[in-house]
Design a protein around this motif. Structure first.
Motif, mmCIF file in Angstrom:
data_model
loop_
_atom_site.group_PDB
_atom_site.id
_atom_site.type_symbol
_atom_site.label_atom_id
_atom_site.label_comp_id
_atom_site.label_asym_id
_atom_site.label_seq_id
_atom_site.Cartn_x
_atom_site.Cartn_y
_atom_site.Cartn_z
ATOM 1 N N MET A 163 0.849 -1.202 0.000
ATOM 2 C CA MET A 163 0.000 0.000 0.000
ATOM 3 C C MET A 163 0.877 1.241 0.000
ATOM 4 O O MET A 163 1.810 1.342 0.808
ATOM 5 C CB MET A 163 -0.922 0.009 1.225
ATOM 6 C CG MET A 163 -1.984 -1.084 1.212
ATOM 7 S SD MET A 163 -3.102 -0.965 2.619
ATOM 8 C CE MET A 163 -3.888 0.612 2.265
ATOM 9 N N THR A 164 0.630 2.142 -0.889
ATOM 10 C CA THR A 164 1.336 3.413 -0.941
ATOM 11 C C THR A 164 0.503 4.392 -1.765
ATOM 12 O O THR A 164 -0.257 3.991 -2.652
ATOM 13 C CB THR A 164 2.738 3.256 -1.565
ATOM 14 O OG1 THR A 164 3.401 4.537 -1.552
ATOM 15 C CG2 THR A 164 2.659 2.745 -2.984
ATOM 16 N N ARG A 165 0.664 5.655 -1.463
ATOM 17 C CA ARG A 165 0.010 6.691 -2.265
ATOM 18 C C ARG A 165 0.856 7.069 -3.480
ATOM 19 O O ARG A 165 0.403 7.803 -4.354
ATOM 20 C CB ARG A 165 -0.230 7.942 -1.408
ATOM 21 C CG ARG A 165 -1.151 7.711 -0.220
ATOM 22 C CD ARG A 165 -1.213 8.958 0.648
ATOM 23 N NE ARG A 165 -1.924 8.731 1.882
ATOM 24 C CZ ARG A 165 -3.226 8.948 2.064
ATOM 25 N NH1 ARG A 165 -3.945 9.405 1.048
ATOM 26 N NH2 ARG A 165 -3.810 8.717 3.221
ATOM 27 N N ASP A 166 2.092 6.581 -3.496
ATOM 28 C CA ASP A 166 3.031 6.915 -4.568
ATOM 29 C C ASP A 166 2.714 6.058 -5.795
ATOM 30 O O ASP A 166 3.196 4.931 -5.936
ATOM 31 C CB ASP A 166 4.461 6.662 -4.082
ATOM 32 C CG ASP A 166 5.512 7.190 -5.045
ATOM 33 O OD1 ASP A 166 5.184 7.426 -6.218
ATOM 34 O OD2 ASP A 166 6.669 7.363 -4.608
ATOM 35 N N THR A 167 1.918 6.584 -6.700
ATOM 36 C CA THR A 167 1.474 5.812 -7.861
ATOM 37 C C THR A 167 2.608 5.476 -8.819
ATOM 38 O O THR A 167 2.566 4.459 -9.526
ATOM 39 C CB THR A 167 0.375 6.573 -8.623
ATOM 40 O OG1 THR A 167 0.867 7.884 -8.966
ATOM 41 C CG2 THR A 167 -0.877 6.704 -7.769
ATOM 42 N N GLU A 168 3.622 6.338 -8.874
ATOM 43 C CA GLU A 168 4.765 6.061 -9.756
ATOM 44 C C GLU A 168 5.462 4.778 -9.328
ATOM 45 O O GLU A 168 5.749 3.901 -10.146
ATOM 46 C CB GLU A 168 5.762 7.222 -9.723
ATOM 47 C CG GLU A 168 7.006 6.964 -10.581
ATOM 48 C CD GLU A 168 8.067 8.040 -10.427
ATOM 49 O OE1 GLU A 168 9.191 7.834 -10.943
ATOM 50 O OE2 GLU A 168 7.787 9.082 -9.785
ATOM 51 N N ALA A 169 5.727 4.665 -8.016
ATOM 52 C CA ALA A 169 6.373 3.459 -7.498
ATOM 53 C C ALA A 169 5.450 2.261 -7.621
ATOM 54 O O ALA A 169 5.872 1.155 -7.994
ATOM 55 C CB ALA A 169 6.771 3.672 -6.039
ATOM 56 N N LEU A 170 4.168 2.469 -7.343
ATOM 57 C CA LEU A 170 3.200 1.380 -7.384
ATOM 58 C C LEU A 170 3.096 0.800 -8.793
ATOM 59 O O LEU A 170 2.987 -0.425 -8.971
ATOM 60 C CB LEU A 170 1.836 1.898 -6.925
ATOM 61 C CG LEU A 170 0.788 0.855 -6.547
ATOM 62 C CD1 LEU A 170 1.281 -0.007 -5.389
ATOM 63 C CD2 LEU A 170 -0.518 1.531 -6.175
ATOM 64 N N ALA A 171 3.183 1.651 -9.788
ATOM 65 C CA ALA A 171 3.093 1.195 -11.176
ATOM 66 C C ALA A 171 4.291 0.333 -11.560
ATOM 67 O O ALA A 171 4.200 -0.508 -12.473
ATOM 68 C CB ALA A 171 2.998 2.406 -12.110
ATOM 69 N N GLN A 172 5.399 0.512 -10.876
ATOM 70 C CA GLN A 172 6.607 -0.253 -11.191
ATOM 71 C C GLN A 172 6.553 -1.662 -10.586
ATOM 72 O O GLN A 172 7.341 -2.530 -10.953
ATOM 73 C CB GLN A 172 7.839 0.495 -10.675
ATOM 74 C CG GLN A 172 8.090 1.805 -11.415
ATOM 75 C CD GLN A 172 9.162 2.656 -10.752
ATOM 76 O OE1 GLN A 172 9.657 2.327 -9.674
ATOM 77 N NE2 GLN A 172 9.518 3.756 -11.398
ATOM 78 N N GLY A 173 5.634 -1.868 -9.647
ATOM 79 C CA GLY A 173 5.440 -3.207 -9.084
ATOM 80 C C GLY A 173 6.381 -3.539 -7.939
ATOM 81 O O GLY A 173 7.215 -2.732 -7.525
ATOM 82 N N ILE A 174 6.217 -4.743 -7.434
ATOM 83 C CA ILE A 174 7.041 -5.232 -6.321
ATOM 84 C C ILE A 174 8.368 -5.748 -6.860
ATOM 85 O O ILE A 174 8.402 -6.500 -7.835
ATOM 86 C CB ILE A 174 6.308 -6.342 -5.551
ATOM 87 C CG1 ILE A 174 5.021 -5.793 -4.931
ATOM 88 C CG2 ILE A 174 7.206 -6.927 -4.464
ATOM 89 C CD1 ILE A 174 4.170 -6.832 -4.243
#
Length: 349
Positions: A163-174
Motif C-alpha cells: 500500500m502506498t500513495r506513490d502511484t509512480e512506485a506502485l506502477a513499477q510493481g514489487i
C-alpha cells in the motif's frame, strides 16, 4: 561400516577449514548486511526498493522514509537510489580484509555441491546395510537442495501486497531489494554450513547406532542407551559429564537446568525464560526467515520456560524421577539445545 567411516574422515579432513572460513565470513557479512538494512527505505515497491540513506547510514527519526507517501512530497536529498552493485560494494567495504560477496557465494555453491554428493554416497552405503523400514539417525535429516533456502528467504521477505500513495512506485510493481537478496545469500550460506554440520553429526550418530544395533543382534541383549555426551553443548558437557558418568543422573539434569538459568541471567539479569524474553528484551537470531522470526523466538522462549518448569517439578523429589541414563541424556539434550540457541542471543534496544 569402514567404508562410511572412511567417507566421513575424507570429507571432514578435506572441507573442515573451508567450512570454518565460510562460517567466519558469513558472520561478518551478516553484521554488514544488518548495518546496510538500517539505511534502506524498507519498501519493496518500485524505485522505493532501491533507496538508501546517505552513505548507507541509519536515518534519524525525522528523516525516515515514508512508504505511504514515497516521493509525492519530494524526497530528502540524502535518500538516493543505489544499484545492487553499489550495495554489494558497501557490504564488502564494511567487512573489509578484501572480502568478496561473489567469492562467498561461489564458496557456498561449491560446498553445497560437495555435501550433496557426499550425502548421496552416504545414502547409498546406508541403504546397502539397512532396510527401508529401519529408523536410524540419518533417516530424518533433510538433504541439501542448493539454492532452495535463498529462494525461500526472498519469498518470505517480499510482501504479497503493498500500500502506498506513490502511484509512480506502485506502477513499477514489487521488486527484490538488493539488501534482501544479500540477506538471502547470507541465509543460504548459513543453511549450507548448518546442513553440513548436522549431516556429519548424523553420520557419527549412525555409526554409533549401527555398532550398538549390531552388538544387540549378536548378543541378543538389550540395546545400550545412546548417550554420547561429546555431542552436547560444551558448557553442558563440562558442568554435567562427571555427574552423569558417575550415575548421578538427577543431579546432572538439575545442573544442566542451572547452566541455562545462569546463561539467561548473564545475558539479561533475569533467570527465567519469561522474564528474559519479556523484561530482558532477549532476542535470538537465526530464524528460518524474517517473517517467522517471532515464531522462532516464541519457540526459544517456551523452551527456556519448559526448562524452568521441569526444574521446579524435579526439585520436589530426591531422584527427580530420573532413573536411567537415556532418560537423563534426553533432558541434557534439551538444555544443550537451549544453550546453542542462546549463543545467538542479542538484546533489543
Amino acid at each position: 561400516m569402514q567404508q562410511l567411516e572412511a567417507l566421513l574422515a575424507y570429507f571432514t579432513t578435506k572441507y573442515s577449514s573451508s567450512i570454518e572460513e565460510l562460517t567466519v565470513n558469513v558472520e561478518k557479512m551478516k553484521v554488514a548486511c544488518d548495518r546496510i538494512r538500517d539505511s534502506w527505505s524498507g519498501s519493496c515497491i518500485g524505485y522505493h526498493s532501491k533507496l538508501y540513506y546517505g552513505d548507507f547510514e541509519r536515518p534519524s527519526r525525522g528523516e525516515k522514509f515514508s512508504v505511504e507517501w514515497g516521493g509525492i512530497n519530494s524526497l530528502l536529498e540524502a535518500w538516493r537510489e543505489r544499484t545492487a552493485e553499489e550495495v554489494k560494494i558497501a557490504i564488502a567495504q564494511l567487512v573489509g580484509n578484501k572480502f568478496s560477496v561473489d567469492t562467498l557465494q561461489k564458496d557456498t555453491e561449491t560446498l553445497a555441491r560437495e555435501i550433496e554428493d557426499f550425502e548421496t554416497q552416504v545414502g547409498l552405503h546406508v541403504a546397502s546395510i539397512t532396510t527401508n523400514s529401519t529408523t536410524h539417525p540419518l533417516a530424518g535429516i533433510e538433504k541439501i537442495e542448493p539454492g532452495k533456502n535463498l529462494k525461500a528467504y526472498i519469498k518470505g521477505s517480499i510482501p504479497q501486497s503493498v500500500m502506498t500513495r506513490d502511484t509512480e512506485a506502485l506502477a513499477q510493481g514489487i521488486m527484490i531489494p538488493a539488501i534482501i537478496y544479500y540477506d538471502a545469500v547470507v541465509y543460504e550460506a548459513e543453511s549450507v554450513v548448518s546442513n553440513i554440520r548436522q549431516f556429519v553429526k548424523g553420520c557419527n550418530h549412525f555409526i554409533k547406532w549401527y555398532e550398538l544395533h549390531d552388538a544387540t543382534r549378536v548378543n541378543s541383549g538389550p540395546r545400550p542407551p545412546l548417550t554420547d555426551l561429546s555431542l552436547l553443548h560444551p558448557d553442558i558437557f563440562s558442568k554435567c559429564h562427571h555427574l552423569f558418568e558417575t550415575g548421578a543422573y538427577p543431579e546432572a539434569v538439575e545442573k544442566s537446568f542451572k547452566v541455562v538459568r545462569d546463561r539467561l541471567r548473564s545475558l539479561t539479569s533475569h533467570e527465567t525464560g519469561s522474564e528474559a524474553f519479556g523484561k530482558g528484551k532477549l532476542h535470538i537470531k537465526g530464524a528460518a526467515a524474517a517473517n517467522v522470526d517471532r515464531d522462532f523466538n516464541e519457540g526459544v522462549k517456551f523452551l527456556t520456560m519448559a526448562i524452568d518448569k521441569f526444574r521446579n517439578e524435579k526439585s520436589h523429589t530426591s531422584d527427580g524421577n530420573i532413573a536411567d541414563a537415556q532418560h537423563a541424556y534426553e533432558y541434557l539434550t534439551m538444555s544443550s539445545l537451549a544453550l546453542h540457541l542462546l549463543d545467538r542471543a542479542e538484546l533489543i534496544p
